[in-house]
Scaffold this motif. Structure first.
Motif, PDB file in Angstrom:
ATOM      1  N   ASP A  33       4.913   8.068  -6.964  1.00  0.00           N
ATOM      2  CA  ASP A  33       4.621   8.984  -8.063  1.00  0.00           C
ATOM      3  C   ASP A  33       4.454  10.412  -7.534  1.00  0.00           C
ATOM      4  OD1 ASP A  33       2.057   9.154  -6.953  1.00  0.00           O
ATOM      5  OD2 ASP A  33       1.209   7.708  -8.360  1.00  0.00           O
ATOM      6  N   GLN A  34       4.107  11.334  -8.413  1.00  0.00           N
ATOM      7  CA  GLN A  34       4.052  12.733  -8.014  1.00  0.00           C
ATOM      8  C   GLN A  34       2.941  13.016  -7.003  1.00  0.00           C
ATOM      9  OE1 GLN A  34       2.486  13.525 -12.378  1.00  0.00           O
ATOM     10  NE2 GLN A  34       2.706  15.447 -11.311  1.00  0.00           N
ATOM     11  N   GLN A  35       1.944  12.128  -6.896  1.00  0.00           N
ATOM     12  CA  GLN A  35       0.894  12.270  -5.890  1.00  0.00           C
ATOM     13  C   GLN A  35       1.294  11.662  -4.543  1.00  0.00           C
ATOM     14  OE1 GLN A  35      -0.131  11.200  -9.172  1.00  0.00           O
ATOM     15  NE2 GLN A  35      -0.557  13.374  -9.515  1.00  0.00           N
ATOM     16  N   GLY A  36       2.452  10.997  -4.500  1.00  0.00           N
ATOM     17  CA  GLY A  36       2.907  10.391  -3.265  1.00  0.00           C
ATOM     18  C   GLY A  36       2.482   8.952  -3.088  1.00  0.00           C
ATOM     19  N   PRO A  47       5.060  12.833 -13.890  1.00  0.00           N
ATOM     20  CA  PRO A  47       4.620  11.451 -14.160  1.00  0.00           C
ATOM     21  C   PRO A  47       5.815  10.507 -14.264  1.00  0.00           C
ATOM     22  CG  PRO A  47       3.448  13.003 -15.567  1.00  0.00           C
ATOM     23  CD  PRO A  47       4.532  13.791 -14.890  1.00  0.00           C
ATOM     24  N   LEU A  48       5.717   9.363 -13.619  1.00  0.00           N
ATOM     25  CA  LEU A  48       6.813   8.400 -13.646  1.00  0.00           C
ATOM     26  C   LEU A  48       6.993   7.819 -15.041  1.00  0.00           C
ATOM     27  CD1 LEU A  48       6.469   6.302 -10.355  1.00  0.00           C
ATOM     28  CD2 LEU A  48       8.457   7.634 -11.070  1.00  0.00           C
ATOM     29  N   ILE A  49       8.229   7.736 -15.476  1.00  0.00           N
ATOM     30  CA  ILE A  49       8.571   7.116 -16.754  1.00  0.00           C
ATOM     31  C   ILE A  49       9.388   5.872 -16.463  1.00  0.00           C
ATOM     32  CG2 ILE A  49       9.738   7.424 -18.971  1.00  0.00           C
ATOM     33  CD1 ILE A  49       9.366  10.462 -18.595  1.00  0.00           C
ATOM     34  N   GLU A  50       8.897   4.712 -16.876  1.00  0.00           N
ATOM     35  CA  GLU A  50       9.597   3.465 -16.615  1.00  0.00           C
ATOM     36  C   GLU A  50      10.905   3.393 -17.391  1.00  0.00           C
ATOM     37  OE1 GLU A  50       7.378  -0.081 -17.018  1.00  0.00           O
ATOM     38  OE2 GLU A  50       5.626   0.665 -15.919  1.00  0.00           O
ATOM     39  N   LYS A  51      11.880   2.702 -16.787  1.00  0.00           N
ATOM     40  CA  LYS A  51      13.190   2.459 -17.405  1.00  0.00           C
ATOM     41  C   LYS A  51      13.904   3.747 -17.759  1.00  0.00           C
ATOM     42  CE  LYS A  51      11.702  -2.012 -19.268  1.00  0.00           C
ATOM     43  NZ  LYS A  51      11.581  -2.866 -20.460  1.00  0.00           N
ATOM     44  N   ASP A  52      13.692   4.781 -16.914  1.00  0.00           N
ATOM     45  CA  ASP A  52      14.346   6.068 -17.144  1.00  0.00           C
ATOM     46  C   ASP A  52      14.621   6.719 -15.792  1.00  0.00           C
ATOM     47  OD1 ASP A  52      15.459   8.163 -18.471  1.00  0.00           O
ATOM     48  OD2 ASP A  52      13.603   8.927 -19.332  1.00  0.00           O
ATOM     49  N   SER A  53      15.488   7.714 -15.787  1.00  0.00           N
ATOM     50  CA  SER A  53      15.776   8.480 -14.583  1.00  0.00           C
ATOM     51  C   SER A  53      14.735   9.585 -14.436  1.00  0.00           C
ATOM     52  CB  SER A  53      17.183   9.080 -14.671  1.00  0.00           C
ATOM     53  OG  SER A  53      17.457   9.881 -13.551  1.00  0.00           O
ATOM     54  N   ASN A  54      14.045   9.595 -13.297  1.00  0.00           N
ATOM     55  CA  ASN A  54      12.962  10.548 -13.063  1.00  0.00           C
ATOM     56  C   ASN A  54      13.394  11.618 -12.073  1.00  0.00           C
ATOM     57  OD1 ASN A  54      10.134   9.330 -14.198  1.00  0.00           O
ATOM     58  ND2 ASN A  54      11.556   7.701 -13.636  1.00  0.00           N
ATOM     59  N   ILE A  92      14.325   4.341   2.405  1.00  0.00           N
ATOM     60  CA  ILE A  92      14.839   5.207   1.343  1.00  0.00           C
ATOM     61  C   ILE A  92      13.720   5.383   0.335  1.00  0.00           C
ATOM     62  CG2 ILE A  92      16.618   5.555  -0.405  1.00  0.00           C
ATOM     63  CD1 ILE A  92      18.378   3.581   1.156  1.00  0.00           C
ATOM     64  N   GLY A  93      13.215   6.589   0.226  1.00  0.00           N
ATOM     65  CA  GLY A  93      12.066   6.828  -0.640  1.00  0.00           C
ATOM     66  C   GLY A  93      12.323   7.921  -1.663  1.00  0.00           C
ATOM     67  N   GLY A  94      11.921   7.643  -2.876  1.00  0.00           N
ATOM     68  CA  GLY A  94      12.010   8.637  -3.936  1.00  0.00           C
ATOM     69  C   GLY A  94      10.636   8.992  -4.450  1.00  0.00           C
ATOM     70  N   GLN A  95      10.346  10.285  -4.602  1.00  0.00           N
ATOM     71  CA  GLN A  95       9.081  10.743  -5.165  1.00  0.00           C
ATOM     72  C   GLN A  95       9.362  11.588  -6.395  1.00  0.00           C
ATOM     73  OE1 GLN A  95       6.426  12.755  -2.476  1.00  0.00           O
ATOM     74  NE2 GLN A  95       4.952  13.265  -4.052  1.00  0.00           N
ATOM     75  N   SER A  96       8.769  11.193  -7.503  1.00  0.00           N
ATOM     76  CA  SER A  96       9.002  11.919  -8.753  1.00  0.00           C
ATOM     77  C   SER A  96       8.274  13.256  -8.726  1.00  0.00           C
ATOM     78  CB  SER A  96       8.535  11.096  -9.954  1.00  0.00           C
ATOM     79  OG  SER A  96       7.130  10.920  -9.917  1.00  0.00           O
ATOM     80  N   SER A  97       8.825  14.226  -9.421  1.00  0.00           N
ATOM     81  CA  SER A  97       8.183  15.543  -9.508  1.00  0.00           C
ATOM     82  C   SER A  97       7.222  15.630 -10.683  1.00  0.00           C
ATOM     83  CB  SER A  97       9.245  16.647  -9.623  1.00  0.00           C
ATOM     84  OG  SER A  97      10.124  16.388 -10.701  1.00  0.00           O
ATOM     85  N   ARG A 141      12.561  13.939  -5.568  1.00  0.00           N
ATOM     86  CA  ARG A 141      13.230  14.087  -4.283  1.00  0.00           C
ATOM     87  C   ARG A 141      13.429  12.713  -3.649  1.00  0.00           C
ATOM     88  NH1 ARG A 141      10.912  18.685  -0.455  1.00  0.00           N
ATOM     89  NH2 ARG A 141      12.942  18.232   0.472  1.00  0.00           N
ATOM     90  N   VAL A 142      14.572  12.538  -3.003  1.00  0.00           N
ATOM     91  CA  VAL A 142      14.886  11.299  -2.302  1.00  0.00           C
ATOM     92  C   VAL A 142      15.093  11.631  -0.828  1.00  0.00           C
ATOM     93  CG1 VAL A 142      16.525   9.396  -2.045  1.00  0.00           C
ATOM     94  CG2 VAL A 142      15.921  10.231  -4.334  1.00  0.00           C
ATOM     95  N   ARG A 143      14.420  10.865   0.033  1.00  0.00           N
ATOM     96  CA  ARG A 143      14.542  11.071   1.479  1.00  0.00           C
ATOM     97  C   ARG A 143      14.937   9.765   2.156  1.00  0.00           C
ATOM     98  NH1 ARG A 143       9.858  13.989   0.127  1.00  0.00           N
ATOM     99  NH2 ARG A 143       9.930  16.216   0.642  1.00  0.00           N
ATOM    100  N   ILE A 144      15.734   9.880   3.203  1.00  0.00           N
ATOM    101  CA  ILE A 144      16.125   8.737   4.019  1.00  0.00           C
ATOM    102  C   ILE A 144      15.610   8.971   5.424  1.00  0.00           C
ATOM    103  CG2 ILE A 144      18.037   7.359   4.911  1.00  0.00           C
ATOM    104  CD1 ILE A 144      19.692   8.199   2.522  1.00  0.00           C
ATOM    105  N   SER A 145      14.913   7.987   5.964  1.00  0.00           N
ATOM    106  CA  SER A 145      14.379   8.113   7.322  1.00  0.00           C
ATOM    107  C   SER A 145      14.484   6.771   8.034  1.00  0.00           C
ATOM    108  CB  SER A 145      12.923   8.596   7.296  1.00  0.00           C
ATOM    109  OG  SER A 145      12.102   7.671   6.596  1.00  0.00           O
TER     110      SER A 145
END
Length: 303
Positions: free
Chosen positions: A100-103, A22-29, A15-20, A32-36
Motif C-alpha cells: 500500500d502507499q505506506q509500504g 489507497p489500494l482499490i481491489e479489482k482495479d488498476s492502481n 517484483i514489487g508494486g507500491q500504490s501511490s 511504482r513497480v521495482r524489480i530487485s
C-alpha cells in the motif's frame, strides 16, 4: 581457497508494486513497480562477499531472463556461481508482492518450486567443495531431504537460517548436527517446544536448543536485539544504533556477521556484536543488501 564459505539456498527475483494512493481491489492502481534480486541464501552470500570472504553459492536458476539477471548480479558481487544448477525444468524463483502507499505488504505470491531441484543428488556432486569449506550456510528454503543430506554428509561447520516458522520445522530432525542457528522468537518457540515471552523463558529456550546439540544460538529479537548462547554462557545485547531506512535484509546481514565472526575466531560476545552491527548497517541502506558493509565498517560499528 582459505576461508572458503559455501552458501546453499534460495535466490529470488523480487517484483514489487507500491500504490501511490489507497489500494482499490479489482482495479488498476497507479504507483511504482521495482524489480530487485533477493533470496535469503543469495543475500547472505552477497553480505559475506562484502565482508571480504570468498563465497561459492549453490542454488538452482531457470534458464530464463530472471535467471540470467540473478547470475549476472551475483557475478558482479564477486560470488562464485560456477556450480549453480541452470534448468528448463522450472522458472527462476520469483516473489511478487503489492504494497500500500505506506509500504506495507498487502498481498504476495511466492513461486519457489525450483528450490526442490537443489536436491541431494545435485549436492552429492559438490562434495569436494562442501567438505573443503570453512563454513557451510544453508537456508530452510531447501527441501527437508536436502537439509538432511547436508547435515549428515558434510564435515564443515553448519550455519542454518530457519527463514520462517513453517520452514523451520525442516531443521528439527538435524539440530544436533547444526553448529549455529539464527532463529527469531517464533522459530525458536517452535524448535525449543516452549513459549518464549519473557527474559527467563528466552534464556530457558536458548538452553533447550543447545541441549539438542547446537554449539551456538543467536536468537534474533527484532528491535529488542539478540540473545546469544553457547554451552555455559548466555548474553543479551540491544540493537546497535542505526538510522533505519529499510528493515528488509537485516536478518541476512546478521547471519553474515555471525559467519564472519566465526571465521575470525571471535568469542560469543564479539560474534553477537558483529551480528547486531551488521544488521544495523543493513537497515541504513535503501536496498536489501547495503554496499556500505565491509570489515572496516563492521568493526567500527562493533566498537
Amino acid at each position: 581457497m582459505k576461508n572458503q564459505i559455501v552458501v546453499v539456498g534460495g535466490a529470488n527475483v523480487d517484483i514489487g508494486g507500491q500504490s501511490s494512493g489507497p489500494l482499490i481491489e479489482k482495479d488498476s492502481n497507479p504507483g511504482r513497480v521495482r524489480i530487485s534480486i533477493g533470496g535469503v541464501g543469495r543475500n547472505i552470500a552477497h553480505n559475506l562477499r562484502l565482508l571480504g570472504l570468498p563465497v561459492t553459492f549453490l542454488t538452482a536458476l531457470g534458464k530464463d531472463a530472471h535467471g540470467d539477471r540473478v547470475a549476472a548480479e551475483c557475478a558482479m558481487a564477486g560470488i562464485d556461481c560456477e556450480r549453480v544448477l541452470r534448468t528448463h525444468a522450472a522458472p527462476t524463483s520469483t516473489y511478487l508482492f503489492i504494497a500500500d502507499q505506506q509500504g506495507d505488504m498487502r498481498l504476495a505470491v511466492s513461486d519457489m518450486s525450483i528450490c526442490q531441484l537443489i536436491s541431494p543428488s545435485y549436492l552429492a556432486q559438490q562434495r569436494d567443495l562442501l567438505d573443503a569449506a570453512a563454513a557451510l550456510v544453508l537456508d530452510a528454503n531447501l527441501s527437508e531431504e536436502s537439509i538432511r543430506y547436508l547435515a549428515e554428509n558434510c564435515s564443515a561447520p553448519l550455519f542454518a537460517d530457519p527463514v520462517s516458522v513453517t520452514k523451520a520445522e525442516k531443521l528439527r530432525p538435524v539440530l544436533n548436527r547444526i553448529h549455529t542457528l539464527k532463529p527469531n522468537r517464533l522459530e525458536a518457540e517452535l524448535l525449543s517446544g516452549r513459549p518464549l515471552r519473557d527474559p527467563s523463558e528466552l534464556a530457558q529456550g536458548a538452553e533447550l536448543l543447545l541441549e539438542k546439540g547446537l554449539r551456538r544460538v543467536f536468537l534474533s529479537l527484532g528491535r529488542e536485539g539478540v540473545l546469544a548462547a553457547e554451552a555455559g554462557s548466555q548474553l543479551r545485547l540491544p540493537c546497535a544504533k542505526a538510522e533505519a531506512v529499510n528493515m528488509t535484509g537485516a536478518g541476512d546481514a546478521m547471519m553474515a556477521g555471525i559467519v564472519w565472526s566465526f571465521i575470525q575466531g571471535m568469542s560469543l560476545e564479539e560474534s553477537a556484536l558483529a551480528a547486531t552491527a551488521a544488521a544495523a548497517i543493513a537497515v541504513e541502506g535503501k536496498h536489501t543488501v547495503n554496499e556500505a558493509l565491509s570489515p572496516e565498517t563492521l568493526l567500527a560499528r562493533m566498537a
